[in-house]
Design a protein around this motif. Structure first.
Motif, PDB file in Angstrom:
ATOM      1  N   PRO A   4       6.626 104.992 -28.662  1.00 13.69           N
ATOM      2  CA  PRO A   4       5.397 105.784 -28.647  1.00 13.69           C
ATOM      3  C   PRO A   4       5.579 106.991 -27.731  1.00 13.69           C
ATOM      4  O   PRO A   4       6.238 106.905 -26.709  1.00 13.69           O
ATOM      5  N   GLN A   5       5.000 108.107 -28.111  1.00 10.57           N
ATOM      6  CA  GLN A   5       5.143 109.322 -27.331  1.00 10.57           C
ATOM      7  C   GLN A   5       4.054 109.420 -26.271  1.00 10.57           C
ATOM      8  O   GLN A   5       2.971 108.837 -26.419  1.00 10.57           O
ATOM      9  N   PRO A   6       4.310 110.166 -25.186  1.00 12.16           N
ATOM     10  CA  PRO A   6       3.334 110.249 -24.100  1.00 12.16           C
ATOM     11  C   PRO A   6       1.951 110.704 -24.538  1.00 12.16           C
ATOM     12  O   PRO A   6       0.950 110.252 -24.003  1.00 12.16           O
ATOM     13  N   HIS A   7       1.889 111.609 -25.530  1.00 18.27           N
ATOM     14  CA  HIS A   7       0.566 112.067 -25.942  1.00 18.27           C
ATOM     15  C   HIS A   7      -0.200 110.978 -26.674  1.00 18.27           C
ATOM     16  O   HIS A   7      -1.418 111.034 -26.815  1.00 18.27           O
ATOM     17  N   ASP A   8       0.516 109.967 -27.166  1.00 17.44           N
ATOM     18  CA  ASP A   8      -0.137 108.829 -27.805  1.00 17.44           C
ATOM     19  C   ASP A   8      -0.644 107.828 -26.761  1.00 17.44           C
ATOM     20  O   ASP A   8      -1.569 107.062 -27.026  1.00 17.44           O
ATOM     21  N   ALA A  42      17.553 108.748 -18.840  1.00 16.12           N
ATOM     22  CA  ALA A  42      16.332 109.081 -19.589  1.00 16.12           C
ATOM     23  C   ALA A  42      15.243 109.641 -18.686  1.00 16.12           C
ATOM     24  O   ALA A  42      14.483 110.536 -19.096  1.00 16.12           O
ATOM     25  N   LEU A  43      15.145 109.155 -17.463  1.00 14.11           N
ATOM     26  CA  LEU A  43      14.124 109.633 -16.526  1.00 14.11           C
ATOM     27  C   LEU A  43      14.777 110.281 -15.311  1.00 14.11           C
ATOM     28  O   LEU A  43      14.255 110.191 -14.190  1.00 14.11           O
ATOM     29  N   ASP A  44      15.868 110.945 -15.551  1.00 14.20           N
ATOM     30  CA  ASP A  44      16.585 111.622 -14.463  1.00 14.20           C
ATOM     31  C   ASP A  44      15.668 112.606 -13.736  1.00 14.20           C
ATOM     32  O   ASP A  44      14.988 113.426 -14.365  1.00 14.20           O
ATOM     33  N   ALA A  45      15.621 112.505 -12.408  1.00 12.15           N
ATOM     34  CA  ALA A  45      14.841 113.400 -11.541  1.00 12.15           C
ATOM     35  C   ALA A  45      13.341 113.185 -11.635  1.00 12.15           C
ATOM     36  O   ALA A  45      12.573 113.971 -11.083  1.00 12.15           O
ATOM     37  N   ASN A 123      -3.676 114.545 -12.053  1.00 14.74           N
ATOM     38  CA  ASN A 123      -3.375 115.863 -12.596  1.00 14.74           C
ATOM     39  C   ASN A 123      -2.733 115.725 -13.975  1.00 14.74           C
ATOM     40  O   ASN A 123      -2.141 114.678 -14.294  1.00 14.74           O
ATOM     41  N   PRO A 124      -2.783 116.755 -14.808  1.00 15.92           N
ATOM     42  CA  PRO A 124      -2.060 116.723 -16.075  1.00 15.92           C
ATOM     43  C   PRO A 124      -0.584 116.452 -15.827  1.00 15.92           C
ATOM     44  O   PRO A 124       0.027 117.035 -14.929  1.00 15.92           O
ATOM     45  N   GLY A 125      -0.019 115.556 -16.609  1.00 11.68           N
ATOM     46  CA  GLY A 125       1.390 115.216 -16.454  1.00 11.68           C
ATOM     47  C   GLY A 125       1.652 114.038 -15.548  1.00 11.68           C
ATOM     48  O   GLY A 125       2.776 113.526 -15.502  1.00 11.68           O
ATOM     49  N   THR A 126       0.638 113.597 -14.811  1.00 11.39           N
ATOM     50  CA  THR A 126       0.766 112.390 -13.995  1.00 11.39           C
ATOM     51  C   THR A 126       0.319 111.194 -14.821  1.00 11.39           C
ATOM     52  O   THR A 126      -0.720 111.249 -15.484  1.00 11.39           O
ATOM     53  N   VAL A 127       1.089 110.110 -14.790  1.00 15.93           N
ATOM     54  CA  VAL A 127       0.760 108.929 -15.588  1.00 15.93           C
ATOM     55  C   VAL A 127       0.642 107.709 -14.681  1.00 15.93           C
ATOM     56  O   VAL A 127       1.322 107.609 -13.658  1.00 15.93           O
ATOM     57  N   GLU A 304       9.406 104.686 -20.199  1.00 15.47           N
ATOM     58  CA  GLU A 304       9.997 105.688 -21.075  1.00 15.47           C
ATOM     59  C   GLU A 304       8.941 106.336 -21.955  1.00 15.47           C
ATOM     60  O   GLU A 304       8.905 107.565 -22.113  1.00 15.47           O
ATOM     61  N   ALA A 305       8.057 105.504 -22.532  1.00 23.50           N
ATOM     62  CA  ALA A 305       7.043 106.043 -23.429  1.00 23.50           C
ATOM     63  C   ALA A 305       6.098 107.008 -22.710  1.00 23.50           C
ATOM     64  O   ALA A 305       5.673 108.022 -23.259  1.00 23.50           O
ATOM     65  N   LEU A 306       5.794 106.699 -21.449  1.00 27.79           N
ATOM     66  CA  LEU A 306       4.848 107.520 -20.706  1.00 27.79           C
ATOM     67  C   LEU A 306       5.477 108.754 -20.076  1.00 27.79           C
ATOM     68  O   LEU A 306       4.827 109.796 -19.966  1.00 27.79           O
ATOM     69  N   LEU A 307       6.734 108.637 -19.655  1.00 24.59           N
ATOM     70  CA  LEU A 307       7.302 109.662 -18.778  1.00 24.59           C
ATOM     71  C   LEU A 307       8.416 110.522 -19.387  1.00 24.59           C
ATOM     72  O   LEU A 307       8.727 111.586 -18.855  1.00 24.59           O
ATOM     73  N   LYS A 308       9.015 110.068 -20.482  1.00 26.77           N
ATOM     74  CA  LYS A 308      10.123 110.848 -21.038  1.00 26.77           C
ATOM     75  C   LYS A 308       9.592 112.056 -21.791  1.00 26.77           C
ATOM     76  O   LYS A 308       8.699 111.953 -22.607  1.00 26.77           O
ATOM     77  N   GLY A 309      10.171 113.215 -21.517  1.00 30.08           N
ATOM     78  CA  GLY A 309       9.793 114.416 -22.260  1.00 30.08           C
ATOM     79  C   GLY A 309       8.806 115.270 -21.495  1.00 30.08           C
ATOM     80  O   GLY A 309       8.286 114.905 -20.456  1.00 30.08           O
TER      81      GLY A 309
END
Length: 309
Positions: A4-8, A42-45, A123-127, A304-309
């Protein structure tokens, strides 16, 4: 299948209301991780903080290991040695860590709805991932339980009879398991425990409810035991540990009432000799340690689903 993608899935606060497709995708991805197929960068940095305001062993360690295996930078927050001891609020702690560039927060809190409240200030981008709040939800435990059940019994849950035993009223694990079992189409879900430890009909919707463990065990495919929270004795909800074990402890003799290939699960920590005997907990039908192993894979899939990309 792609994860699943983060926007989902902007956060993971509960399994309640999530579509079956999302749960299936997470479980399939988690199985891939369990089989050893994953990208260590996959979640480097990406900075991930385990923000725990309650004690934890399995959940906290497996989230840390999951994030590390995906290449994230991991910060472990300990409330007992933090500025919360000086009066800092959970929200102030969260916002200060967010200001340092932390993008992912795995949060455990004693209050119902605490993680959702923090997510409302993100904030936007924080999960945020709910690692257990009050008695409300423990979504990754629900997912790892479903992965364990899927490995043992296959992806078609419609054929299964699943029994949840114990202190359902105060259990966030039980609520997340019930949300997941409904979403995945479990055939029959039974719930058994003392009347004082069972919740209202809103939680038990669609379940077969019993106070007789011997009867409830007949023919079941999976038995999901719950930890007896000993403070319930102080509240007068349980007479004694011996009485509880006599009525609701899972023994080898009792387990023979279940289907011959029935599996036994428990979220831990186990009160041995109270809700389950050593013979059962360590026996051939027990999947308790597999649940622990699957916790890492499931939490990798969620991060991965929440943070990748």
């Amino acid at each position: 299948m792609n994860p699943p993608q983060p926007h989902d899935l902007p956060h993971l606060l509960t399994l309640e209301g999530l579509p079956r497709a999302t749960l299936d995708a997470l479980l399939i991805r988690a199985q891939s991780f369990a089989d050893g197929h994953y990208d260590r960068r996959a979640l480097d940095a990406v900075a991930v903080c385990t923000l725990f305001f309650e004690p934890s062993t399995r959940t906290r360690m497996s989230f840390s290991l999951a994030a590390q295996r995906l290449g994230a930078d991991v910060l472990n927050f300990d409330a007992s040695t933090s500025s919360t001891r000086k009066g800092e609020t959970a929200l102030d702690t969260f916002k200060n860590l967010e200001a340092m560039g932390v993008r992912g927060f795995v949060v455990r809190h004693s209050q119902d709805g605490a993680v959702a409240a923090l997510a409302g200030h993100a904030n936007p981008g924080t999960v945020l991932v709910n690692a257990g709040d009050g008695r409300s939800a423990h979504p990754t435990q629900g997912l790892l339980d479903m992965l364990t059940l899927r490995q043992a019994k296959g992806a078609d849950f419609s054929r299964l009879t699943v029994l949840i035993v114990g202190d359902v009223k105060h259990s966030r694990v039980a609520r997340s398991d019930l949300h997941a079992l409904r979403a995945l189409g479990a055939g029959t879900v039974r719930v058994c425990g003392p009347a004082a430890l069972l919740p209202g009909e809103d939680v038990l919707r669609g379940c077969e409810v019993s106070h007789d463990l011997d009867a409830a065990l007949e023919g079941v495919d999976a038995v999901m035991m719950l930890r007896l929270q000993r403070e319930r004795m102080e509240e007068g909800l349980v007479g004694s540990l011996e009485d509880y074990h006599r009525g609701y402890g899972l023994t080898a003799a009792r387990l023979r009432r279940a289907a011959p290939d029935a599996v036994v699960m428990h979220p831990g920590p186990i009160n041995r000799g109270v809700e389950i005997t050593d013979e059962v907990a360590d026996g051939p039908q027990s999947l308790i340690l597999r649940q622990v192993a699957n916790g890492v894979a499931v939490r990798m899939a969620v991060l991965e689903a929440l943070l990748k990309g």
